[in-house]
Design an enzyme around this catalytic site. Structure first.
Site, mmCIF file in Angstrom:
data_model
loop_
_atom_site.group_PDB
_atom_site.id
_atom_site.type_symbol
_atom_site.label_atom_id
_atom_site.label_comp_id
_atom_site.label_asym_id
_atom_site.label_seq_id
_atom_site.Cartn_x
_atom_site.Cartn_y
_atom_site.Cartn_z
ATOM 1 N N HIS A 102 -12.007 81.012 60.505
ATOM 2 C CA HIS A 102 -10.544 80.943 60.367
ATOM 3 C C HIS A 102 -10.238 80.265 59.033
ATOM 4 C CE1 HIS A 102 -6.411 80.080 60.841
ATOM 5 N NE2 HIS A 102 -6.596 78.782 61.014
ATOM 6 N N CYS A 118 -4.391 79.478 66.040
ATOM 7 C CA CYS A 118 -5.368 80.043 65.091
ATOM 8 C C CYS A 118 -6.601 80.597 65.787
ATOM 9 C CB CYS A 118 -5.747 78.993 64.058
ATOM 10 S SG CYS A 118 -4.304 78.453 63.137
ATOM 11 N N ASN A 167 -3.060 80.350 55.152
ATOM 12 C CA ASN A 167 -3.398 80.392 56.572
ATOM 13 C C ASN A 167 -2.410 81.328 57.283
ATOM 14 O OD1 ASN A 167 -3.804 79.893 59.291
ATOM 15 N ND2 ASN A 167 -3.900 77.664 59.075
HETATM 16 O O1 UT7 Z 1 -5.021 76.268 61.142
HETATM 17 C C1 UT7 Z 1 -5.080 75.435 62.226
HETATM 18 C C2 UT7 Z 1 -5.597 74.093 62.002
HETATM 19 N N1 UT7 Z 1 -5.073 73.459 60.826
HETATM 20 C C3 UT7 Z 1 -5.901 72.911 59.969
HETATM 21 O O2 UT7 Z 1 -7.093 73.016 60.134
HETATM 22 C C4 UT7 Z 1 -5.296 72.145 58.830
HETATM 23 C C5 UT7 Z 1 -5.994 70.836 58.697
HETATM 24 N N2 UT7 Z 1 -5.425 69.941 57.704
HETATM 25 C C6 UT7 Z 1 -5.476 70.182 56.361
HETATM 26 O O3 UT7 Z 1 -5.876 71.243 55.928
HETATM 27 C C7 UT7 Z 1 -5.082 69.064 55.441
HETATM 28 O O4 UT7 Z 1 -4.945 67.882 56.188
HETATM 29 C C8 UT7 Z 1 -3.768 69.307 54.628
HETATM 30 C C9 UT7 Z 1 -4.017 70.394 53.602
HETATM 31 C C10 UT7 Z 1 -2.662 69.692 55.576
HETATM 32 C C11 UT7 Z 1 -3.401 68.032 53.873
HETATM 33 O O5 UT7 Z 1 -4.476 67.605 53.059
HETATM 34 P P1 UT7 Z 1 -5.018 66.096 53.126
HETATM 35 O O6 UT7 Z 1 -6.079 65.995 52.142
HETATM 36 O O7 UT7 Z 1 -5.392 65.841 54.580
HETATM 37 O O8 UT7 Z 1 -3.768 65.278 52.678
HETATM 38 P P2 UT7 Z 1 -3.011 64.111 53.448
HETATM 39 O O9 UT7 Z 1 -2.132 64.650 54.510
HETATM 40 O O10 UT7 Z 1 -4.014 63.058 53.830
HETATM 41 O O11 UT7 Z 1 -2.121 63.538 52.280
HETATM 42 C C12 UT7 Z 1 -2.698 62.926 51.122
HETATM 43 C C13 UT7 Z 1 -1.588 62.599 50.145
HETATM 44 C C14 UT7 Z 1 -0.398 61.922 50.785
HETATM 45 O O12 UT7 Z 1 0.125 60.999 49.853
HETATM 46 P P3 UT7 Z 1 -0.215 59.422 49.991
HETATM 47 O O13 UT7 Z 1 0.281 59.030 51.344
HETATM 48 O O14 UT7 Z 1 -1.710 59.341 49.876
HETATM 49 O O15 UT7 Z 1 0.537 58.840 48.847
HETATM 50 C C15 UT7 Z 1 0.598 63.019 50.997
HETATM 51 O O16 UT7 Z 1 1.920 62.569 51.023
HETATM 52 O O17 UT7 Z 1 -1.072 63.813 49.590
HETATM 53 C C16 UT7 Z 1 0.346 63.882 49.785
HETATM 54 N N3 UT7 Z 1 0.712 65.275 49.987
HETATM 55 C C17 UT7 Z 1 0.983 66.108 48.974
HETATM 56 N N4 UT7 Z 1 1.026 65.936 47.634
HETATM 57 C C18 UT7 Z 1 1.328 67.014 46.884
HETATM 58 C C19 UT7 Z 1 0.825 65.946 51.153
HETATM 59 N N5 UT7 Z 1 1.182 67.216 50.922
HETATM 60 C C20 UT7 Z 1 1.293 67.348 49.568
HETATM 61 C C21 UT7 Z 1 1.622 68.413 48.721
HETATM 62 N N6 UT7 Z 1 1.621 68.202 47.391
HETATM 63 N N7 UT7 Z 1 1.924 69.633 49.191
#
Ligand code: UT7
Length: 335
Positions: A259, A117, A289
């Site tokens: 970004h 990125c 993204n």
């Molecule tokens: O571009 C280069 C660099 N990349 C980034 O900067 C991306 C950085 N990361 C992010 O943007 C975020 O971490 C994500 C958007 C990828 C994920 O969001 P989050 O708020 O960090 O969610 P999480 O991974 O902590 O997951 C929270 C919960 C989990 O469930 P439990 O374990 O709390 O029951 C996941 O299983 O949300 C669940 N989950 C979803 N639920 C519905 C994960 N993906 C999804 C989904 N729909 N698509």
């Protein structure tokens, strides 16, 4: 006469494919929902290049053709093509060579930059150094990714995030000594946690085999939560640092071009910089993204609002990890 040649942006364009992949459609593929996606990322839809026979070079060449047209020049006038991507058409030859062929840049050399990125940001500073050297007059800097080619559409943690697209700029010397152009850059990489955001298969470490395909190693993998924390800290830190070292207050900054990985990362970064959101280019809702393409797509979409001399800060964070910021003064008016 200034003692240094400055590299100024003289054209800015982008291309995105027509197909719109909505959150609703993703609900039919994985266990997710529109509310979760919008509240956690800010994304409503993304563009997908559906044609199987078209790849990243197609996206990049479409953006490049628009750049030539808007600047009123022909391919043979380009000296160099620098293309940032993590989804090259092939591991080699470089996708820049395929773009060179497509746009008739018969006098150009070119190569790809792989910095995820942060690819466009690193490519832009490299292009600026080429212009500053006095050796090159027209450098095409492109960021393009067909992320749909490496996304696993059964993995809800990643497939909701990414989209396809391309953007780019033309860099030329500031011959009229306007003082506009690329002024400063800060760039970093840190490989300690490379595996937290990567495509493990297909390279020389895990060459493609039945085993790597069965294990899904050809798909992008991300530890979202850890990357999120790192991205927020690093992008905010480097953006504030470039403001401080150029004596810029929040009032001085006309535009911030982050970004587009997650709207929450962007608002946190803008907050640390003391910027109100009306100065922040934000289009993640429409495109998700697009990796190396997010920053040049923003510049292109906002160019009608930009004036020569506007103070602009770009910032990125991505796989590697890689991160950085650029301070520039905008170079042209777009009619
Ligand atoms: O571009 C280069 C660099 N990349 C980034 O900067 C991306 C950085 N990361 C992010 O943007 C975020 O971490 C994500 C958007 C990828 C994920 O969001 P989050 O708020 O960090 O969610 P999480 O991974 O902590 O997951 C929270 C919960 C989990 O469930 P439990 O374990 O709390 O029951 C996941 O299983 O949300 C669940 N989950 C979803 N639920 C519905 C994960 N993906 C999804 C989904 N729909 N698509």
């Amino acid at each position: 006469m200034p003692d240094k040649i400055r590299a100024v942006i003289t054209a800015s364009e982008h291309y995105v494919p027509d197909y719109v992949l909505t959150n609703k459609e993703l609900e039919t593929l994985v266990d997710t929902n529109d509310e979760w996606i919008q509240s956690r990322t800010g994304i409503k839809e993304r563009r997908i290049l559906k044609d199987d026979d078209k790849a990243t070079s197609f996206l990049a060449a479409e953006a490049a053709k628009k750049i030539l047209e808007s600047r009123g020049i022909e391919g043979h006038e380009i000296d160099c093509i620098i293309l940032a991507t993590v989804t090259p058409d092939y591991l080699f030859p470089a996708t820049a060579c395929l773009v060179q062929r497509e746009i008739g840049a018969t006098n150009a050399f070119g190569y790809d930059i792989s910095a995820a990125c942060s690819g466009f940001l690193f490519a832009l500073s490299t292009g600026a150094m080429m212009i500053e050297s006095g050796r090159y007059k027209k450098v095409l800097v492109l960021g393009a990714d067909k992320m749909s080619s490496i996304v696993d559409y059964t993995d809800r943690a990643t497939c909701i995030i990414f989209g396809d697209g391309a953007g780019g700029v033309l860099l030329e010397p500031d011959t009229e000594n306007t003082g506009n152009g690329i002024i400063d850059y800060i760039q970093h990489c840190d490989g300690k946690e490379s595996e937290l955001l990567c495509q493990p298969g297909g390279g020389s470490k895990n060459p493609t085999s039945e085993k790597t395909i069965e294990a899904g190693m050809h798909y992008l993998k991300q530890e979202g939560r850890v990357v999120f924390k790192k991205a927020t800290e690093s992008m905010a830190g480097v953006s504030v640092e470039i403001m401080q070292r150029n004596n810029l207050t929040n009032d001085d900054v006309d535009w911030f071009v982050p970004h587009q990985a997650n709207e929450r990362i962007i608002t946190a970064t803008a907050g640390r910089m003391g910027l109100t959101m009306d100065k922040v280019m934000l289009n993640i809702a429409k495109y998700g993204n697009t990796t190396a393409a997010t920053i040049p797509i923003c510049l292109s979409e906002w160019k009608n609002k930009l004036k020569p001399g506007d103070d602009i800060i770009l910032a990125s964070f991505g796989g590697g990890f890689t991160w950085g910021s650029i301070y520039l003064k905008w170079g042209f008016s777009h009619e």
